[in-house]
Enzyme design. Structure first.
Site, PDB file in Angstrom:
ATOM      1  N   ASP A   6       0.886  -1.168   0.000  1.00  0.00           N
ATOM      2  CA  ASP A   6       0.000   0.000   0.000  1.00  0.00           C
ATOM      3  C   ASP A   6       0.920   1.213   0.000  1.00  0.00           C
ATOM      4  O   ASP A   6       1.534   1.535   1.019  1.00  0.00           O
ATOM      5  CB  ASP A   6      -0.882  -0.050   1.265  1.00  0.00           C
ATOM      6  CG  ASP A   6      -1.642   1.258   1.488  1.00  0.00           C
ATOM      7  OD1 ASP A   6      -1.567   2.157   0.629  1.00  0.00           O
ATOM      8  OD2 ASP A   6      -2.310   1.371   2.532  1.00  0.00           O
ATOM      9  N   LYS A  69       3.015  11.536  -3.535  1.00  0.00           N
ATOM     10  CA  LYS A  69       2.087  10.687  -4.284  1.00  0.00           C
ATOM     11  C   LYS A  69       1.090  11.552  -5.062  1.00  0.00           C
ATOM     12  O   LYS A  69       0.614  11.176  -6.120  1.00  0.00           O
ATOM     13  CB  LYS A  69       1.352   9.757  -3.313  1.00  0.00           C
ATOM     14  CG  LYS A  69       0.318   8.867  -3.984  1.00  0.00           C
ATOM     15  CD  LYS A  69      -0.236   7.841  -3.015  1.00  0.00           C
ATOM     16  CE  LYS A  69      -1.445   7.130  -3.545  1.00  0.00           C
ATOM     17  NZ  LYS A  69      -1.964   6.131  -2.611  1.00  0.00           N
ATOM     18  N   GLU A 147      -7.288   0.680  -4.593  1.00  0.00           N
ATOM     19  CA  GLU A 147      -7.255   0.638  -3.123  1.00  0.00           C
ATOM     20  C   GLU A 147      -8.564   0.143  -2.501  1.00  0.00           C
ATOM     21  O   GLU A 147      -8.537  -0.751  -1.655  1.00  0.00           O
ATOM     22  CB  GLU A 147      -6.867   2.015  -2.573  1.00  0.00           C
ATOM     23  CG  GLU A 147      -5.389   2.286  -2.785  1.00  0.00           C
ATOM     24  CD  GLU A 147      -4.966   3.717  -2.519  1.00  0.00           C
ATOM     25  OE1 GLU A 147      -5.798   4.528  -2.098  1.00  0.00           O
ATOM     26  OE2 GLU A 147      -3.783   4.015  -2.759  1.00  0.00           O
ATOM     27  N   ASP A 170     -13.211   5.153   1.242  1.00  0.00           N
ATOM     28  CA  ASP A 170     -11.776   5.189   1.511  1.00  0.00           C
ATOM     29  C   ASP A 170     -11.254   6.623   1.426  1.00  0.00           C
ATOM     30  O   ASP A 170     -11.083   7.163   0.338  1.00  0.00           O
ATOM     31  CB  ASP A 170     -11.081   4.275   0.473  1.00  0.00           C
ATOM     32  CG  ASP A 170      -9.565   4.338   0.544  1.00  0.00           C
ATOM     33  OD1 ASP A 170      -9.035   4.964   1.473  1.00  0.00           O
ATOM     34  OD2 ASP A 170      -8.906   3.756  -0.334  1.00  0.00           O
TER      35      ASP A 170
END
Ligand code: AMP
Length: 570
Positions: A6, A69, A147, A170
């Site tokens: 992850d 990211k 994800e 999420d």
């Protein structure tokens, strides 16, 4: 062995498939599962990753980088003090390398292959950049998994459910993803997914930060005089306050800013009031996913919360209000995605314990090309989007559409590829283009076939064919913005290889010193004195090279730091 990773905006985790058909999280050198996604350069120009780098965000903000990211798939460059420029995929590669080393240490064998999770709403370029990051870290990326799908995989197995339809909400550090999944007879199928890849916990932090700036201005602090270090300290305080407000209704912290001690206060009602605009942004993807899944809200078996930012109490309250039930967070929301990636790795390895399960996913957004719409022979709308693969189509998928040249005698076509939901390409995201010659035909328009293939990794291949000449062209992905060419990847591999990485066996010592340096900057008075003494003792112990003494003093120093530190490592 294939591992699951992850690669998060704020933290990253690595896990491995286990014999029971589940997954095991791998601890890093400190015994923690969460490794902060932060990179820093030490004074000797060696690279530090994770917790020590996180501490150095405050003490050495010019030599430390986080949240990269968010820039994956763009041409953004980060300059570090040594004059070296890093791309987001190179920084991600350093995180991946560190996780890979942790897994190799844990397993006692080399790790060369990984399943890596990406936000479902990551674009083509962002996905390609993630693959490149894996390659730069010496990992073959056997699959990119969305994800929420990974989280659902972990959740579905954890609950041992046979039949269920659930929604995964999420909210991570930088992205928001919603997926609706159906589990039936060992098959986990994503019915719909939606999201916003620029909305996450970091945006909530910005809200607190803005309030702090206002408070400082009201207390007479000249904001334009603040140093980079003051700003980093403020950011750390905002993060600390945000997390504290998940358990407490108010926070009040003294802090030294611009050589003055000021008190910054904040409370939950104020936070919730100021976060209204962000909460509204959460609504749209939720509504879209529910609509696309063609599922009444009442038929959802569960609503599952994952991602650290769902710990903010306003999130479960909001979800309960929308879904008319309390959401679940049975699995630690920080760990669900990593566990799911490792389960996917187990499925990929065709590990015996995993034989019975299949996971299918969908394309999160619509993909198509730019076409012209002749409103009248003289009035042409040239920026119209023609969808080829609709959002939420199960993947892998391949679709073909036939188009024709605009004018008689036209000898070339430009096929511009976009992703998005708007009728006008101006509002969609440009992915790349193909230029192709077509036979000059003065009698009738020439037909062109366009094929879109979207694979399980969420990566698109486009092929155009002139039907009368048979001439074919495919999208030259290397040229799309934000993607590295093969030559650039080779160069980047060489550059990363040349970097000094901080030796693993010294990381624990280095980290404790980074923490001490950070605390020295954050504290004043008696506490600062204690921190200083502890650092000196620890340095003296390290200089003695007596491992027994170092261990003993380290424990004492950690105890002192824990007593004082308001910003304990997470
Ligand atoms: P993730 O990408 O899932 O690691 O989520 C990280 C985000 O969750 C960051 O923005 C953190 O600040 C946030 N976060 C983690 N723990 C908490 C907490 N207890 N309360 C509020 N936000 C949190």
């Amino acid at each position: 062995m294939i591992v699951g990773i992850d690669l998060g905006t704020t933290h990253s985790l690595i896990a491995i498939p286990n014999e029971e058909g589940g997954a095991t999280l791998v601890p890093n050198v400190f015994g923690d599962f969460l490794t902060p996604s932060v990179v820093s350069l030490d004074c000797d120009d060696s690279v530090l990753v994770g917790q020590p780098a996180h501490d150095r965000l405050i003490t050495h903000p010019d030599r430390s980088i986080s949240c990269f990211k968010r820039d994956m798939g763009t041409d953004r460059k980060y300059r570090l003090d040594i004059g070296r420029i890093f791309r987001p995929e190179e920084l991600s590669a350093l995180i991946l390398k560190s996780l890979k080393a942790d897994a190799e240490h844990f397993l006692g064998q080399a790790v060369e292959e990984a399943v890596i999770s990406v936000p479902a709403y990551f674009s083509d370029a962002q996905r390609k950049a993630t693959r490149v990051a894996g390659e730069l870290a010496g990992l073959r990326v056997s699959r990119l998994i969305n994800e929420p799908s990974a989280a659902a995989l972990a959740y579905g197995l954890h609950k041992n459910m046979d039949e269920a339809t659930f929604l995964v909400f999420d909210l991570g550090g930088g992205t928001f993803d919603v997926s609706i999944l159906e589990m039936f007879d060992g098959v986990m199928e994503v019915r719909a997914t939606a999201g916003n890849n620029r909305l996450g916990g970091e945006d909530f932090l910005e809200i607190i930060l803005r309030d702090f700036h206002e408070q400082l201005a009201n207390q007479g602090v000249e904001l334009s005089n603040l140093h980079l270090q003051d700003l980093s300290r403020l950011r750390a305080l905002a993060e600390f306050s945000k997390i504290k407000l998940s358990n407490e209704s108010a926070v009040e912290t003294p802090v030294v800013i611009g050589n003055r001690e000021v008190i910054l206060a904040y409370n939950r009602p104020r936070f919730e009031e100021q976060s209204r605009r962000l909460m509204r942004l959460l609504r749209d993807p939720l509504e879209r996913a529910i609509k696309d899944a063609r599922l009444p809200v009442d038929e959802l078996s569960d609503v599952v919360l994952v991602g650290g930012a769902t710990r903010m109490p306003m999130i479960p309250t909001f979800a309960a209000h929308i879904f008319r039930r309390f959401p679940k967070s049975d699995i630690n929301p920080d760990q669900a995605i990593a566990l799911g990636t490792a389960i996917q790795a187990g499925l990929k390895m065709k590990h015996k314990a995993y034989r019975e399960r299949v996971m299918t996913d969908v394309a999160p957004y619509t993909l198509g090309i730019q076409v012209c719409d002749f409103l009248t022979p003289n009035d042409v709308d040239k920026r119209v989007f023609s969808p080829i693969i609709d959002r939420n189509t199960p993947v892998p998928v391949s679709r073909t559409e036939t188009y024709s040249t605009m004018y008689l005698g036209q000898d070339q076509v430009k096929i511009s590829v976009y992703q998005g939901e708007s009728r006008s390409v101006n509002k969609n995201l440009f992915l790349g283009e193909i230029l192709m010659p077509v036979p000059k035909n003065m009698d009738e328009p020439e037909p062109i076939e366009v094929r879109f293939s979207y694979n399980v990794d969420g990566i698109l291949e486009v092929e155009a064919k002139s039907l009368s000449s048979g001439e074919m062209r495919s999208l030259v992905v290397e040229k799309s913005p934000g993607t590295l060419s093969k030559e650039q990847i080779k160069k980047s591999l060489r550059d990363l290889e040349a970097l000094k990485i901080h030796p693993r066996d010294q990381v624990v010592n280095r980290t404790l010193l980074s923490r001490g340096e950070r605390m020295f900057e954050q504290c004043i008075g008696k506490d600062r004195k204690r921190v200083n003494e502890a650092i000196s003792r620890y340095r003296a112990a390290l200089a003695s090279q007596d491992s027994g003494l170092i261990d003993q003093i380290r424990k004492e120093v950690i105890r002192v730091f824990d007593e004082i530190d308001a910003f304990k490592p997470i």
